[in-house]
Design an enzyme around this catalytic site. Sequence first.
Site, short mmCIF file in Angstrom:
data_model
loop_
_atom_site.label_atom_id
_atom_site.label_comp_id
_atom_site.label_asym_id
_atom_site.label_seq_id
_atom_site.Cartn_x
_atom_site.Cartn_y
_atom_site.Cartn_z
N ASN A 9 11.88 30.95 -38.46
CA ASN A 9 11.13 30.18 -39.41
C ASN A 9 10.00 29.72 -38.86
O ASN A 9 10.12 28.62 -38.13
CB ASN A 9 12.14 29.38 -40.15
N LYS A 11 7.62 28.00 -39.89
CA LYS A 11 7.29 26.70 -40.71
C LYS A 11 5.79 27.00 -40.88
O LYS A 11 5.14 27.75 -40.54
CB LYS A 11 7.77 25.51 -39.96
N HIS A 97 15.27 25.60 -48.24
CA HIS A 97 15.26 25.17 -46.88
C HIS A 97 15.11 23.71 -46.78
O HIS A 97 14.50 23.25 -47.64
CB HIS A 97 14.05 25.54 -45.77
N GLU A 99 13.63 21.40 -45.50
CA GLU A 99 12.34 20.77 -45.65
C GLU A 99 11.50 20.82 -46.93
O GLU A 99 10.84 19.76 -47.34
CB GLU A 99 11.63 21.33 -44.68
N GLU A 169 22.49 25.32 -42.44
CA GLU A 169 21.49 24.32 -41.64
C GLU A 169 22.10 22.89 -41.94
O GLU A 169 21.46 22.14 -42.89
CB GLU A 169 20.20 24.51 -42.02
N GLY A 175 15.67 20.75 -35.59
CA GLY A 175 14.39 19.97 -35.07
C GLY A 175 14.77 18.71 -34.18
O GLY A 175 13.88 18.28 -33.77
N SER A 215 18.55 23.83 -34.16
CA SER A 215 18.31 23.84 -32.71
C SER A 215 19.24 24.77 -31.93
O SER A 215 19.71 24.42 -30.81
CB SER A 215 18.91 22.17 -32.33
P1 PGA Z 1 15.03 24.28 -35.66
O1 PGA Z 1 14.68 24.84 -37.00
O2 PGA Z 1 15.49 25.44 -34.85
O3 PGA Z 1 13.66 24.02 -34.82
O4 PGA Z 1 16.08 23.29 -35.61
C1 PGA Z 1 15.82 25.41 -37.78
C2 PGA Z 1 15.14 25.57 -39.18
O5 PGA Z 1 14.60 24.67 -39.57
O6 PGA Z 1 15.36 26.58 -39.81
#
Ligand code: PGA
Length: 252
Positions: A9, A11, A97, A99, A169, A175, A215
């Site tokens: 992803n 983003k 997601h 976010e 997730e 993140g 992560s």
């Molecule tokens: P990250 O993000 O690997 O940077 O923690 C995962 C995601 O948001 O799908």
Amino acid sequence: MRKKIVAGNWKMNKTLTESKVLIKELKKATKGIKLKNTRVIIAPCYVNLQHAVKKTKNGIIEVASQNMHQATSGAYTGEVSADMLLDIGVKTVILGHSERRDHFGEIDGSLTEKVNTAIGNNLEVIFCFGEQLEDREANNHFKIIEAQLKNVLFHLEANSLQQIVLAYEPVWAIGTGKTASADQAQEMHAFIRGLFSEKYGTETANTISILYGGSVKPANAEEIFSKPDVDGGLIGGASLNANDFAAIIKAI
Ligand code: PGA
């Protein structure tokens, strides 16, 4: 069919120029990797999708969108429809997601509509869900996950689940550099599969790919992927580096 999946992803990262470079590097870094029952997906931003589809044609990398609107077309300024994605060759869309939920007000109701539109248009959905830190600390995480899944997916017919990939997730791990332990991931994934088993039967539940996200890095991927109910990962930060992403693919 249940497959292993490593999905990146991206983003809101990478201009078209940068995206071209990353795809080139990715193709180089993944050359020669033998994939067994495994899919590799990248999800660049909308404006870079068409180029990504073109550049990954006939290779191992598939392209997904990070979002989509639920309406077929119309007065929805700034939005993108299922048809628009399909027309440029995108067959998979990430929905839900955290976010999108946290910053753009996505809720179970609109996500249900989006899932229905995607399924109705033969798009595959990578459906994301996960608990906040306070949910886990209050030991409410199983309840929260159950509600997120039931509210958005459990009206679907069993055959539509072929078009659904699940991505657990935990929001506190996205993140942040904090990962759920492999055992925490397995515990939740087994719980999720159990919910689908209760509703749709074990055979159907066993065909669903459940990805872990939060992560995932080359250093922890192998351990997380070794768990029986973890079918791969949704990777944010580490998917922006071709060598890291390739190392994660190799870890599956
Ligand atoms: P990250 O993000 O690997 O940077 O923690 C995962 C995601 O948001 O799908």
